[in-house]
Design a protein around this motif. Structure first.
Motif, PDB file in Angstrom:
ATOM      1  N   VAL B  91       3.609  30.368  54.519  1.00  0.00           N
ATOM      2  CA  VAL B  91       4.361  29.111  54.689  1.00  0.00           C
ATOM      3  C   VAL B  91       3.656  27.998  53.931  1.00  0.00           C
ATOM      4  N   LEU B  92       4.415  27.278  53.135  1.00  0.00           N
ATOM      5  CA  LEU B  92       3.896  26.046  52.514  1.00  0.00           C
ATOM      6  C   LEU B  92       4.630  24.875  53.151  1.00  0.00           C
ATOM      7  N   VAL B  93       3.872  23.907  53.649  1.00  0.00           N
ATOM      8  CA  VAL B  93       4.497  22.682  54.159  1.00  0.00           C
ATOM      9  C   VAL B  93       4.078  21.523  53.259  1.00  0.00           C
ATOM     10  N   ASN B  94       5.064  20.996  52.534  1.00  0.00           N
ATOM     11  CA  ASN B  94       4.830  19.843  51.665  1.00  0.00           C
ATOM     12  C   ASN B  94       5.012  18.572  52.486  1.00  0.00           C
ATOM     13  N   ASN B  95       3.907  18.142  53.086  1.00  0.00           N
ATOM     14  CA  ASN B  95       3.983  17.003  54.003  1.00  0.00           C
ATOM     15  C   ASN B  95       3.351  15.742  53.423  1.00  0.00           C
ATOM     16  N   ALA B  96       2.435  15.900  52.463  1.00  0.00           N
ATOM     17  CA  ALA B  96       1.737  14.726  51.930  1.00  0.00           C
ATOM     18  C   ALA B  96       2.732  13.759  51.289  1.00  0.00           C
ATOM     19  N   GLY B  97       2.494  12.492  51.472  1.00  0.00           N
ATOM     20  CA  GLY B  97       3.356  11.493  50.846  1.00  0.00           C
ATOM     21  C   GLY B  97       3.276  10.185  51.583  1.00  0.00           C
ATOM     22  N   GLY B  98       4.050   9.234  51.116  1.00  0.00           N
ATOM     23  CA  GLY B  98       4.050   7.936  51.788  1.00  0.00           C
ATOM     24  C   GLY B  98       4.562   6.853  50.870  1.00  0.00           C
ATOM     25  N   SER B  99       4.523   5.640  51.379  1.00  0.00           N
ATOM     26  CA  SER B  99       4.920   4.502  50.558  1.00  0.00           C
ATOM     27  C   SER B  99       3.831   4.231  49.532  1.00  0.00           C
ATOM     28  N   ALA B 100       4.211   3.658  48.414  1.00  0.00           N
ATOM     29  CA  ALA B 100       3.241   3.356  47.367  1.00  0.00           C
ATOM     30  C   ALA B 100       3.274   1.862  47.073  1.00  0.00           C
ATOM     31  N   GLU B 101       2.232   1.411  46.388  1.00  0.00           N
ATOM     32  CA  GLU B 101       2.185   0.005  46.004  1.00  0.00           C
ATOM     33  C   GLU B 101       3.398  -0.318  45.136  1.00  0.00           C
ATOM     34  N   GLY B 102       4.136  -1.355  45.520  1.00  0.00           N
ATOM     35  CA  GLY B 102       5.359  -1.707  44.785  1.00  0.00           C
ATOM     36  C   GLY B 102       6.605  -1.429  45.608  1.00  0.00           C
ATOM     37  N   ASP B 103       6.519  -0.498  46.568  1.00  0.00           N
ATOM     38  CA  ASP B 103       7.620  -0.312  47.511  1.00  0.00           C
ATOM     39  C   ASP B 103       7.719  -1.584  48.347  1.00  0.00           C
ATOM     40  N   GLY B 104       8.908  -2.137  48.461  1.00  0.00           N
ATOM     41  CA  GLY B 104       9.086  -3.370  49.222  1.00  0.00           C
ATOM     42  C   GLY B 104       9.120  -4.613  48.350  1.00  0.00           C
ATOM     43  N   GLU B 105       8.752  -4.449  47.065  1.00  0.00           N
ATOM     44  CA  GLU B 105       8.761  -5.595  46.149  1.00  0.00           C
ATOM     45  C   GLU B 105      10.074  -5.622  45.368  1.00  0.00           C
ATOM     46  N   PRO B 106      10.515  -6.815  44.956  1.00  0.00           N
ATOM     47  CA  PRO B 106      11.720  -6.880  44.101  1.00  0.00           C
ATOM     48  C   PRO B 106      11.529  -6.012  42.852  1.00  0.00           C
ATOM     49  N   LEU B 107      12.604  -5.377  42.432  1.00  0.00           N
ATOM     50  CA  LEU B 107      12.513  -4.406  41.335  1.00  0.00           C
ATOM     51  C   LEU B 107      11.966  -5.032  40.050  1.00  0.00           C
ATOM     52  N   GLU B 108      12.305  -6.313  39.813  1.00  0.00           N
ATOM     53  CA  GLU B 108      11.848  -6.968  38.580  1.00  0.00           C
ATOM     54  C   GLU B 108      10.322  -6.991  38.483  1.00  0.00           C
ATOM     55  N   GLN B 109       9.666  -6.922  39.632  1.00  0.00           N
ATOM     56  CA  GLN B 109       8.201  -7.024  39.633  1.00  0.00           C
ATOM     57  C   GLN B 109       7.507  -5.658  39.561  1.00  0.00           C
ATOM     58  N   LEU B 110       8.319  -4.606  39.651  1.00  0.00           N
ATOM     59  CA  LEU B 110       7.736  -3.263  39.691  1.00  0.00           C
ATOM     60  C   LEU B 110       7.223  -2.848  38.314  1.00  0.00           C
ATOM     61  N   THR B 111       6.028  -2.310  38.256  1.00  0.00           N
ATOM     62  CA  THR B 111       5.514  -1.865  36.961  1.00  0.00           C
ATOM     63  C   THR B 111       5.823  -0.382  36.760  1.00  0.00           C
ATOM     64  N   ASP B 112       5.812   0.035  35.519  1.00  0.00           N
ATOM     65  CA  ASP B 112       6.046   1.448  35.197  1.00  0.00           C
ATOM     66  C   ASP B 112       5.041   2.337  35.930  1.00  0.00           C
ATOM     67  N   GLU B 113       3.790   1.852  35.982  1.00  0.00           N
ATOM     68  CA  GLU B 113       2.740   2.653  36.606  1.00  0.00           C
ATOM     69  C   GLU B 113       2.978   2.807  38.109  1.00  0.00           C
ATOM     70  N   GLN B 114       3.425   1.721  38.756  1.00  0.00           N
ATOM     71  CA  GLN B 114       3.708   1.799  40.194  1.00  0.00           C
ATOM     72  C   GLN B 114       4.828   2.820  40.448  1.00  0.00           C
ATOM     73  N   TRP B 115       5.848   2.768  39.640  1.00  0.00           N
ATOM     74  CA  TRP B 115       6.956   3.734  39.800  1.00  0.00           C
ATOM     75  C   TRP B 115       6.436   5.168  39.668  1.00  0.00           C
ATOM     76  N   GLN B 116       5.663   5.410  38.606  1.00  0.00           N
ATOM     77  CA  GLN B 116       5.145   6.754  38.366  1.00  0.00           C
ATOM     78  C   GLN B 116       4.276   7.228  39.535  1.00  0.00           C
ATOM     79  N   ARG B 117       3.425   6.354  40.030  1.00  0.00           N
ATOM     80  CA  ARG B 117       2.539   6.741  41.119  1.00  0.00           C
ATOM     81  C   ARG B 117       3.331   7.094  42.382  1.00  0.00           C
ATOM     82  N   GLY B 118       4.345   6.278  42.674  1.00  0.00           N
ATOM     83  CA  GLY B 118       5.147   6.529  43.876  1.00  0.00           C
ATOM     84  C   GLY B 118       5.908   7.844  43.788  1.00  0.00           C
TER      85      GLY B 118
END
Lengths: 269, 268
Positions: B91-118
């Motif tokens: 059994v593999l359980v893919n449980n790791a994850g979460g919100s990332a920096e930039g979640d909750g911010e207006p889209l105009e302020q989101l950087t490419d790197e934040q998107w990729q990391r999330g």
């Protein structure tokens, strides 16, 4: 908490897990393949099980008796009930009987499956009503009878079994599909209506299964269906029984859910 | 097999990511209780050690593998180490994850790197882990993958960007895994947890569950039985499915507790 809201009490984990020891269940449509699977699975998990007919026919009653015998042979309390689930008086009597016998009703499984298929031109209003009555009115009346009895003890698990045709279209199944889609609406509305009474209401949306009237009881039809399914096979009713137990034993945070037991049939385009 | 036994996981090996805390830790304990050996992965060794100690404390078998699940080579090493130590992965359980920096911010302020990391954190990580275990599972002709998504994988959220997009990706990744590897004996399903606060502050923020239909929040241990069911043979009929465990949130609309009464208008 700043306001006067008092959270519902937290449940305790069942020990052993998935045990239904000491609980009372009613399976309506218990003579049909899914009903039989649900009844025997619940009994294996420790519940006392009342097995009721959907429409009180002689053949159906014979099947229900045989399923009740299986429950007995598993060492659990059993009842075989002649029920016309489309008749409120008959429904009330059956539910009263279960509670008189065991003093409680913890689990209701609506397992009736009255398959009918014909071009719409040939589904006249009386046929429509009969199909809707057996597939939608029946579970509605059973939920209606279960509600107050479960609310009285602030505990209940209602599990409605529906066909994949609740969510996918097949020619000639207008009445049957409309009824099964209706059960999904019933499920979601009642999940909300009874959310704070300790009652969960969920649906298992079952793929075409072995022995299903019209779909799973003719070898040629089964082969044609199996060929187009990702699993290359119809659903084994025993797997539906196991899913019924999983929901019946759930701690109460799953409600209003429609869970597909269809071996990926609806996962695909 | 008699039914209670179909829910057992005796002699099975579960590889569980995000095992250091919260829902991951609760699932680890439930898997061990059902008889499985648990290989727990996460970034932080200290928390993994705590989970492993708890599992061993209840008589279970646990090993830990500190892993960054967004790193392809590290994920392969995690799978190799599990196979070396425990011999198999059922059994593999893919449980790791979460919100990332930039979640909750207006889209105009989101950087490419934040998107990729999330997206890497929640979606790419699950792909990497599934890809690494599949050869082993298909070779043996059996295996179970459980992906953890979120109610936000099925609904949108205000200024919630990477989280909703990647969790929706998880839901559909689940379906394609199911359709693609079901014929090889690998079942893949998904859990969409609702509100499971891990701290008193979070519980207070959710007002104890005031706006959740069932009137309480989720308890971490409640994820355990659901995960055990999906991992076990008792879920043999389920493949490609996402189960929401959310106190009725997703099936509702309108104010919490809304119960309108309207008479049907008679034709005159």
């Amino acid at each position: 908490m700043a306001d006067d809201f008092i959270p519902r009490p937290n449940p305790e984990p069942s020990d052993p897990a998935f045990s239904l020891e000491g609980q009372a269940a009613l399976v309506v449509g218990g003579g049909a393949p899914l009903g039989r699977a649900a009844a025997t699975a619940l009994a294996e998990a420790g519940a006392d099980v009342a097995v009721a007919t959907l429409r009180a026919g002689a053949t159906e009653l014979m099947r229900v008796n045989s399923v009740a015998n299986e429950v007995w042979s598993l060492g659990r309390g059993n009842l075989a009930l002649t029920l016309d689930a489309t008749d409120p008086t008959s429904v009330e009597a059956a539910f009263a009987r279960v509670v008189a016998e065991w003093g409680r009703l913890d689990i209701l499984v609506n397992a009736g499956d009255a398959v009918q298929a014909a071009p719409l031109e040939r589904i006249d209003p009386s046929t429509w009503r009969a199909v809707i009555d057996a597939n939608l009115l029946a579970p509605t009346l059973c939920c209606r009878a279960a509600g107050p009895r479960m609310q009285a003890r602030e505990y209940g698990r209602i599990i409605n079994l529906v066909s994949v045709l609740a969510s996918r279209g097949v020619a000639n199944t207008a009445a049957y599909a409309a009824a099964h889609s209706g059960v999904l609406g019933l499920t979601r509305a009642l999940a909300q209506e009874w959310a704070r009474s300790g009652i969960t209401v969920n649906a298992l949306q079952v793929g075409f299964y072995e022995g299903q009237a019209g779909f799973g009881d003719d070898p040629q039809q089964v082969e044609a269906l199996a060929r187009m399914l990702p699993a290359r096979a119809l659903i084994d009713p025993a797997d539906v029984g196991a899913a019924v137990v999983a929901l019946a034993a759930d701690s109460g945070f799953i409600t209003g859910e429609v869970i597909a037991v269809d071996a990926a049939a609806t996962a695909r385009v | 097999m008699a039914l209670p036994d179909r829910f057992r996981l005796d002699d099975r090996v579960v590889l569980l990511t995000g095992a250091g805390r919260g829902l991951g830790r609760a699932m680890a304990l439930a898997f061990a209780d059902a008889g499985a050996a648990v290989a727990g992965a996460a970034r932080t060794p200290d928390q993994l050690e705590e989970t492993a100690a708890l599992v061993r404390g209840q008589g279970g078998r646990a090993s830990i593998i500190p892993t960054d699940v967004t790193d392809s080579a590290a994920v392969q090493a995690m799978v190799d180490a599990t196979l070396a130590e425990l011999g198999r992965i059922d059994v593999l359980v893919n449980n790791a994850g979460g919100s990332a920096e930039g979640d909750g911010e207006p889209l105009e302020q989101l950087t490419d790197e934040q998107w990729q990391r999330g997206v890497n954190l929640n979606l790419t990580s699950q792909m990497l882990c599934a890809r690494a275990v599949l050869p082993h599972m298909t070779e043996r002709g059996s295996g179970v993958i459980i992906n953890v998504a979120s109610g936000f994988g099925l609904r949108g959220g205000r200024h919630n960007w990477m989280y909703v997009s990647s969790k929706a990706g998880v839901v559909n990744f689940t379906r394609s895994l199911a359709v693609s590897y079901g014929p090889d004996g690998v079942r893949t399903n998904c859990i969409a947890p609702g509100i499971f606060p891990h701290t008193e502050q979070a519980l207070a923020r959710w007002r104890g569950g005031k706006y959740i239909p069932v009137g309480r929040v989720g308890l971490a241990w409640e994820m355990g039985p659901l995960a055990v069911w999906l991992a076990s043979d008792a879920a043999a009929g389920l493949n490609g499915e996402t189960i929401a465990q959310d106190g009725g949130g997703l099936s509702a609309i309108g104010p919490t507790g809304w119960a309108p009464v309207v008479a049907l208008e008679e034709a005159d």
